[in-house]
Design an enzyme around this catalytic site. Structure first.
Site, PDB file in Angstrom:
ATOM      1  N   ASP A  25      -7.024  -3.220   3.844  1.00 39.18           N
ATOM      2  CA  ASP A  25      -7.352  -4.485   3.195  1.00 39.18           C
ATOM      3  C   ASP A  25      -7.215  -4.465   1.850  1.00 39.18           C
ATOM      4  OD1 ASP A  25      -7.402  -7.503   3.264  1.00 39.18           O
ATOM      5  OD2 ASP A  25      -9.833  -7.447   3.738  1.00 39.18           O
ATOM      6  N   ASN A  27      -4.585  -5.734  -0.396  1.00 37.94           N
ATOM      7  CA  ASN A  27      -3.179  -5.694  -1.027  1.00 37.94           C
ATOM      8  C   ASN A  27      -3.211  -6.713  -1.963  1.00 37.94           C
ATOM      9  OD1 ASN A  27      -2.804  -3.383   0.417  1.00 37.94           O
ATOM     10  ND2 ASN A  27      -1.327  -4.460   1.764  1.00 37.94           N
ATOM     11  N   TRP A  30      -5.536  -6.653  -4.897  1.00 39.38           N
ATOM     12  CA  TRP A  30      -5.054  -5.443  -5.840  1.00 39.38           C
ATOM     13  C   TRP A  30      -3.826  -6.183  -6.845  1.00 39.38           C
ATOM     14  CZ3 TRP A  30      -0.121  -3.316  -6.830  1.00 39.38           C
ATOM     15  CH2 TRP A  30       0.001  -2.090  -7.198  1.00 39.38           C
ATOM     16  N   ARG A  38       1.757 -11.227  -4.566  1.00 41.03           N
ATOM     17  CA  ARG A  38       1.170 -10.622  -3.620  1.00 41.03           C
ATOM     18  C   ARG A  38       1.924  -9.590  -2.705  1.00 41.03           C
ATOM     19  NH1 ARG A  38      -3.560 -12.512  -0.990  1.00 41.03           N
ATOM     20  NH2 ARG A  38      -2.686 -12.053   0.909  1.00 41.03           N
ATOM     21  N   HIS A  42       1.416  -5.704  -1.295  1.00 39.28           N
ATOM     22  CA  HIS A  42       2.053  -5.127   0.009  1.00 39.28           C
ATOM     23  C   HIS A  42       2.761  -3.952  -0.074  1.00 39.28           C
ATOM     24  CE1 HIS A  42      -0.278  -8.496   2.070  1.00 39.28           C
ATOM     25  NE2 HIS A  42       0.759  -9.341   1.833  1.00 39.28           N
ATOM     26  N   THR A  71      -2.850 -10.930  14.701  1.00 33.01           N
ATOM     27  CA  THR A  71      -2.522 -12.131  15.278  1.00 33.01           C
ATOM     28  C   THR A  71      -2.598 -13.307  14.496  1.00 33.01           C
ATOM     29  OG1 THR A  71      -4.394 -11.882  16.601  1.00 33.01           O
ATOM     30  CG2 THR A  71      -2.437 -11.392  17.637  1.00 33.01           C
ATOM     31  N   GLU A  72      -3.835 -13.245  13.573  1.00 29.96           N
ATOM     32  CA  GLU A  72      -4.231 -14.285  12.848  1.00 29.96           C
ATOM     33  C   GLU A  72      -3.563 -14.272  11.381  1.00 29.96           C
ATOM     34  OE1 GLU A  72      -6.541 -12.488  14.352  1.00 29.96           O
ATOM     35  OE2 GLU A  72      -6.662 -13.918  15.773  1.00 29.96           O
ATOM     36  N   TRP A  74      -0.402 -14.464  10.920  1.00 26.81           N
ATOM     37  CA  TRP A  74       0.750 -15.757  11.462  1.00 26.81           C
ATOM     38  C   TRP A  74       0.412 -16.993  10.673  1.00 26.81           C
ATOM     39  CZ3 TRP A  74       5.440 -14.087  13.001  1.00 26.81           C
ATOM     40  CH2 TRP A  74       5.526 -13.281  13.917  1.00 26.81           C
ATOM     41  N   LEU A 136       0.434  14.585  14.498  1.00 21.41           N
ATOM     42  CA  LEU A 136      -0.349  13.419  14.458  1.00 21.41           C
ATOM     43  C   LEU A 136       0.251  12.158  15.114  1.00 21.41           C
ATOM     44  CD1 LEU A 136      -2.632  12.438  11.713  1.00 21.41           C
ATOM     45  CD2 LEU A 136      -0.694  10.717  12.131  1.00 21.41           C
ATOM     46  N   SER A 197     -12.176  -8.368  11.944  1.00 20.30           N
ATOM     47  CA  SER A 197     -11.111  -9.171  11.820  1.00 20.30           C
ATOM     48  C   SER A 197     -10.126  -9.141  13.207  1.00 20.30           C
ATOM     49  CB  SER A 197     -10.377  -8.775  10.544  1.00 20.30           C
ATOM     50  OG  SER A 197     -11.190  -9.170   9.643  1.00 20.30           O
ATOM     51  N   GLU A 208     -17.775   4.551  14.671  1.00 19.33           N
ATOM     52  CA  GLU A 208     -18.536   4.690  13.501  1.00 19.33           C
ATOM     53  C   GLU A 208     -17.713   3.721  12.363  1.00 19.33           C
ATOM     54  OE1 GLU A 208     -21.441   6.133  12.720  1.00 19.33           O
ATOM     55  OE2 GLU A 208     -21.517   6.672  14.823  1.00 19.33           O
TER      56      GLU A 208
HETATM   57  C1  IPE Z   1      -7.046  -7.671   8.587  1.00 19.15           C
HETATM   58  O1  IPE Z   1      -7.101  -8.144   7.197  1.00 19.15           O
HETATM   59  C2  IPE Z   1      -5.852  -7.540   8.986  1.00 19.15           C
HETATM   60  C3  IPE Z   1      -5.093  -6.613   8.407  1.00 19.15           C
HETATM   61  C4  IPE Z   1      -5.501  -5.778   7.501  1.00 19.15           C
HETATM   62  C5  IPE Z   1      -3.893  -6.537   8.825  1.00 19.15           C
HETATM   63  P1  IPE Z   1      -7.109  -9.881   6.791  1.00 19.15           P
HETATM   64  O2  IPE Z   1      -7.052  -9.867   5.263  1.00 19.15           O
HETATM   65  O3  IPE Z   1      -6.318 -10.543   7.796  1.00 19.15           O
HETATM   66  O4  IPE Z   1      -8.629 -10.368   7.353  1.00 19.15           O
HETATM   67  P2  IPE Z   1      -9.669 -11.338   6.908  1.00 19.15           P
HETATM   68  O5  IPE Z   1      -8.739 -12.754   7.114  1.00 19.15           O
HETATM   69  O6  IPE Z   1      -9.916 -11.296   5.689  1.00 19.15           O
HETATM   70  O7  IPE Z   1     -10.515 -11.348   7.993  1.00 19.15           O
HETATM   71  C1  IPE Z   2      -4.046  -6.604   3.869  1.00 15.99           C
HETATM   72  O1  IPE Z   2      -4.237  -7.162   2.600  1.00 15.99           O
HETATM   73  C2  IPE Z   2      -2.588  -6.662   4.424  1.00 15.99           C
HETATM   74  C3  IPE Z   2      -2.409  -7.493   5.401  1.00 15.99           C
HETATM   75  C4  IPE Z   2      -3.434  -8.631   6.003  1.00 15.99           C
HETATM   76  C5  IPE Z   2      -0.986  -7.690   5.916  1.00 15.99           C
HETATM   77  P1  IPE Z   2      -4.179  -8.672   2.253  1.00 15.99           P
HETATM   78  O2  IPE Z   2      -3.081  -9.559   1.984  1.00 15.99           O
HETATM   79  O3  IPE Z   2      -5.063  -9.266   3.315  1.00 15.99           O
HETATM   80  O4  IPE Z   2      -4.998  -8.710   0.953  1.00 15.99           O
HETATM   81  P2  IPE Z   2      -6.264  -9.614   0.373  1.00 15.99           P
HETATM   82  O5  IPE Z   2      -7.300  -9.421   1.451  1.00 15.99           O
HETATM   83  O6  IPE Z   2      -5.797 -10.987   0.324  1.00 15.99           O
HETATM   84  O7  IPE Z   2      -6.813  -8.980  -1.075  1.00 15.99           O
HETATM   85 MG    MG Z   3      -7.042  -9.496   3.632  1.00 17.44          MG
END
Ligand code: IPE
Ligand code: IPE
Ligand code: MG
Length: 250
Positions: A25, A27, A30, A38, A42, A71-72, A74, A136, A197, A208
């Site tokens: 999480d 990206n 960052w 954004r 990624h 799945t969320e 989307w 791996l 999530s 853990e």
């Molecule tokens: C969790 O990150 C999903 C992935 C890393 C693929 P999200 O950014 O989607 O999670 P929430 O929305 O902060 O819970």
């Molecule tokens: C995680 O980074 C990657 C995916 C969920 C695809 P985010 O895109 O959720 O990055 P933030 O949480 O918005 O910083």
């Molecule tokens: Mg995120």
């Protein structure tokens, strides 16, 4: 320091995790911090995968699961979704040869049916190309949700089992997407949020949990070492008591 894989039983011995699962999480944040779009975050996130995997390989971790699209997810804007789809396709195209050379076996975790045909094909082909590799195992969670996985498992199970008395935890587990992959010993979440999530909600019952405020593109080899060192200090009890505690009670 022992490098044997850990099993799901109470132990005081520091043992490297057999399976590490990562919620990659941060990206977006960052990129935003750097005044970039954004999608640049990624992209940087995918560039980070190689060095992190290499560090896990050096530490004899046998299974790594990466949460790449939920799945969320989307629910994000269409442009970000299609960017993430084409990014995975590019990553597979650019990195498959090197992963194959380093004996990595790729598995897909989640649902393929909702993905664009070209991405479906490239995932299927990466899985097929690497299926006999013995190093791996890299599980890529893409269009994955823990609730959907359990729901799919129940639906498939109910097609075959009609007597509730036959249903056990082991039986339900055998209908999950990748039933042969051991439960994660360690779940890492980058970028500071303290939630699952919808990630591996069945399998994470006794994992853990380690979280860091570092954004995924900055999560380097030193961060991996930090997470593994903290894991080695944890006492996994699985509801039991460890022998030292037993001595105190008696
Ligand atoms: C969790 O990150 C999903 C992935 C890393 C693929 P999200 O950014 O989607 O999670 P929430 O929305 O902060 O819970
Ligand atoms: C995680 O980074 C990657 C995916 C969920 C695809 P985010 O895109 O959720 O990055 P933030 O949480 O918005 O910083
Ligand atoms: Mg995120």
């Amino acid at each position: 320091m022992a490098l044997e894989p850990s099993m799901e039983s109470a132990s005081h011995e520091p043992i490297m995790p057999r399976h590490v699962a990562i919620i990659m999480d941060g990206n977006g944040r960052w990129a935003t911090n750097k005044k970039l779009p954004r999608t640049a975050g990624h992209h940087a996130g995918t560039e980070n995968i190689k060095r992190v995997l290499a560090e896990f390989q050096r530490n004899s971790v046998q299974y790594v699961t990466l949460y790449a699209f939920s799945t969320e997810n989307w629910n994000r804007p269409e442009s970000e979704i299609s960017g993430l789809m084409s990014l995975l396709k590019t990553v597979i195209k650019n990195q498959i040869e090197e992963l194959h050379q380093s004996n990595v076996r790729i598995r897909h975790l989640g649902t393929l049916t909702r993905l664009p045909d070209d991405l479906k094909d490239s995932i299927t082909s990466a899985v097929r190309t690497t299926q006999n590799n013995t190093g791996l195992t890299l599980c890529v969670a893409f269009d994955y949700g823990g609730r959907k996985e359990i729901l799919d498992a129940i639906k498939n199970m109910m097609n075959e089992i009609h007597d509730p008395a036959e249903i056990t935890e082991d039986l339900l587990q055998s209908y999950l997407y990748l039933p042969d992959i051991p439960n994660p010993d360690l779940i890492i979440r980058t970028a500071g949020e303290q939630r699952l999530s919808n990630f591996l909600i069945w399998q994470a019952a006794y994992s853990e949990y380690y979280q860091t405020s570092t954004y995924w593109p900055d999560f380097d080899e030193i961060e991996v070492k930090k997470a593994l060192s903290e894991y080695l200090l944890r006492q996994r009890k699985f509801g039991a008591i460890i022998s030292e505690e037993r001595d105190i009670v008696e």
